[in-house]
Design an enzyme around this catalytic site. Structure first.
Site, PDB file in Angstrom:
ATOM      1  N   TYR A 159      -8.422   9.775  -9.961  1.00 24.17           N
ATOM      2  CA  TYR A 159      -7.506   9.550 -11.086  1.00 24.17           C
ATOM      3  C   TYR A 159      -8.105  10.097 -12.376  1.00 24.17           C
ATOM      4  O   TYR A 159      -9.236   9.786 -12.728  1.00 24.17           O
ATOM      5  CB  TYR A 159      -7.192   8.060 -11.246  1.00 24.17           C
ATOM      6  CG  TYR A 159      -6.489   7.498 -10.034  1.00 24.17           C
ATOM      7  CD1 TYR A 159      -5.373   8.131  -9.496  1.00 24.17           C
ATOM      8  CD2 TYR A 159      -6.954   6.341  -9.419  1.00 24.17           C
ATOM      9  CE1 TYR A 159      -4.730   7.633  -8.384  1.00 24.17           C
ATOM     10  CE2 TYR A 159      -6.315   5.826  -8.293  1.00 24.17           C
ATOM     11  CZ  TYR A 159      -5.212   6.484  -7.783  1.00 24.17           C
ATOM     12  OH  TYR A 159      -4.582   5.986  -6.679  1.00 24.17           O
ATOM     13  N   HIS A 209      -1.418   7.931 -13.207  1.00 16.85           N
ATOM     14  CA  HIS A 209      -2.214   6.693 -13.317  1.00 16.85           C
ATOM     15  C   HIS A 209      -2.464   6.331 -14.780  1.00 16.85           C
ATOM     16  O   HIS A 209      -3.561   5.946 -15.159  1.00 16.85           O
ATOM     17  CB  HIS A 209      -3.537   6.861 -12.548  1.00 16.85           C
ATOM     18  CG  HIS A 209      -3.908   5.668 -11.730  1.00 16.85           C
ATOM     19  ND1 HIS A 209      -4.750   4.677 -12.183  1.00 16.85           N
ATOM     20  CD2 HIS A 209      -3.554   5.302 -10.479  1.00 16.85           C
ATOM     21  CE1 HIS A 209      -4.911   3.755 -11.241  1.00 16.85           C
ATOM     22  NE2 HIS A 209      -4.183   4.097 -10.198  1.00 16.85           N
ATOM     23  N   GLU A 233       4.254   9.819 -10.623  1.00 16.70           N
ATOM     24  CA  GLU A 233       4.004   8.376 -10.590  1.00 16.70           C
ATOM     25  C   GLU A 233       3.209   7.918 -11.814  1.00 16.70           C
ATOM     26  O   GLU A 233       2.293   8.613 -12.257  1.00 16.70           O
ATOM     27  CB  GLU A 233       3.209   8.133  -9.298  1.00 16.70           C
ATOM     28  CG  GLU A 233       2.832   6.711  -9.009  1.00 16.70           C
ATOM     29  CD  GLU A 233       2.243   6.605  -7.583  1.00 16.70           C
ATOM     30  OE1 GLU A 233       2.667   7.367  -6.682  1.00 16.70           O
ATOM     31  OE2 GLU A 233       1.361   5.755  -7.388  1.00 16.70           O
ATOM     32  N   GLU A 259       3.784  -0.105 -10.514  1.00 14.16           N
ATOM     33  CA  GLU A 259       2.787  -0.862  -9.748  1.00 14.16           C
ATOM     34  C   GLU A 259       2.032  -1.894 -10.576  1.00 14.16           C
ATOM     35  O   GLU A 259       1.470  -2.832 -10.024  1.00 14.16           O
ATOM     36  CB  GLU A 259       1.826   0.088  -9.017  1.00 14.16           C
ATOM     37  CG  GLU A 259       0.876   0.832  -9.908  1.00 14.16           C
ATOM     38  CD  GLU A 259       0.037   1.862  -9.134  1.00 14.16           C
ATOM     39  OE1 GLU A 259       0.636   2.759  -8.507  1.00 14.16           O
ATOM     40  OE2 GLU A 259      -1.191   1.758  -9.150  1.00 14.16           O
TER      41      GLU A 259
END
Ligand code: MG
Length: 401
Positions: A159, A209, A233, A259
């Site tokens: 990430y 992320h 994402e 998330e």
């Protein structure tokens, strides 16, 4: 009418079969041999969740009717007065999933039947490819393609990318450093390279992320649009969700988010204003199957599909819960999949199996998954201080992981 089956005991099983520390809740009922399992895994604060269950939820739940899932979920949420925090949400999820498991066992049906039955035979999944260079990423993508995976998330250097050259100030503390600007440039180059080599028919995904400043995330979403990702994402942090309006107006890159979400305020607006394409909460983090079912039905009305969080810090029991939702949802999008180890398959009999990129639920009653407690006890949770979340920018300042 026969006497209700009640909650006799609530136990927490902590285990670490692989990298992540897992919390499994076992709800034992007044009926001989009848119990349910649920996932309460908040791996970074696992002992806080265990204490919340043992000291707060368990005394409150003993003696309650196992059939009253809705009432127990709602009362558990308000009973602490302060709510929607990750520790208690995970604790409540452990109990909630276990009660769905019990209800399925009592009905002699898999949980997907209780939700409304299957919309599909199996759930297609995406898996994670990484590498130090774009050539290495492509090699790993190719290995997945050879195994018949069709949806592949591509990252390089983890990430935020770890391999940027950077100048740190004197006395800069230890930490997980990354350079957001360099990361964005290198990822675009890597995604272009992989796309060029695998062609259009393999679906590629990428996870920012929350590593970029909001306006740089908007730039990235625009720049990457030409490579036609399946989705991008966590392009923004939960604290910056109002920036999705800006991103939406500027490009048609499909957006997946959620998330880290705890609170309905975080997802309501994004769904209602159609600012995202995939909603992807960590099911235990939002409180279990009960709220996930509600959000899914809500999202379906706005054309938003599901993509529940599914890495190694969701337990195998949590993955089973994800999958029962996945095969039911009319608006299922995709399932993230972490490829469990042989030890995890041994420790959790019934753990879903993968074939040709599809994840299959078994047809056993309830969640269809069990735990070998003796084996789990042989892999106790380690006392660790997480390093990868001690994230720093090049000047040493802390930032979001
Ligand atoms: Mg992610």
């Amino acid at each position: 009418m026969s006497a209700p089956v009640t909650i006799k005991d609530v136990q927490v099983i902590l285990t670490q079969p692989s990298n992540s520390r897992l919390a499994i809740v076992k709800v034992i009922t007044s009926e001989d041999g009848l119990y349910g399992l649920g996932c309460a895994t908040f791996t970074q604060r696992i002992f806080a969740v265990a204490t919340a269950i043992e000291r707060h939820l368990k005394p409150f739940l003993i003696g309650r009717d196992v059939d009253r899932i809705e009432e127990i979920w709602n009362m558990s949420m308000v009973h602490g007065y302060w709510r929607n925090g990750p520790v208690l949400n995970n604790a409540i999820s452990g109990v909630d999933q276990a009660l769905w498991d019990i209800k399925g066992k009592r009905a002699n049906m898999p949980v997907y039947q209780l939700l409304g039955g299957k919309s599909r035979e199996a759930a297609h999944v995406y898996v994670h490819a990484d590498g130090r260079t774009k050539e290495e990423v492509l090699d790993n993508v190719q290995k997945y393609i050879d195994q018949k995976y069709r949806y592949i998330r591509v990252q390089m250097g983890g990430y935020g990318g770890k391999d940027s050259p950077m100048v740190k100030p004197k006395n800069a503390p230890e930490g997980a450093y990354f350079d957001p600007r360099d990361y964005a440039r290198r990822m675009l180059d890597m995604i272009a390279y992989v796309r060029e080599n695998v062609g259009e028919s393999i679906e590629l995904l990428h996870d920012i992320h929350e590593r970029l400043q909001p306006i740089h995330a908007v730039q990235f979403a625009k720049d990457v649009e030409q490579y036609k990702l399946f989705f991008l994402e966590d392009s923004l942090a939960p604290e910056d969700i109002h920036w999705f309006k800006v991103m939406r107006q500027q490009c048609a890159t499909p957006i997946a988010m959620g998330e880290l979400f705890n609170n309905p305020h975080e997802w309501q607006m994004l769904i209602q204003e159609r600012l995202i394409d995939y909603i992807r909460m960590h099911i235990s983090q939002m409180g279990g199957i009960t709220p996930a079912r509600n959000v899914s039905i809500f999202a379906n009305m706005y054309g938003v599909r599901t993509a529940w969080h599914g890495p190694g810090d969701t337990s195998p029991v949590g993955h089973a819960a994800n999958l029962h939702l996945d095969v039911w949802h009319p608006n299922f999008g995709i399932q993230e999949w972490y490829r469990p180890t042989e030890l995890e398959y041994e420790m959790f009999p019934g753990l879903p199996t993968i074939e040709d990129g599809y994840l299959y639920a078994n047809d056993n009653p309830g969640l269809g998954i069990d735990i070998d407690e003796d084996l789990a006890a042989r892999y106790p949770c380690e006392d660790i201080i997480e390093q990868w979340t001690q994230t720093r920018l090049p000047d040493g300042s802390p930032t979001r992981p």
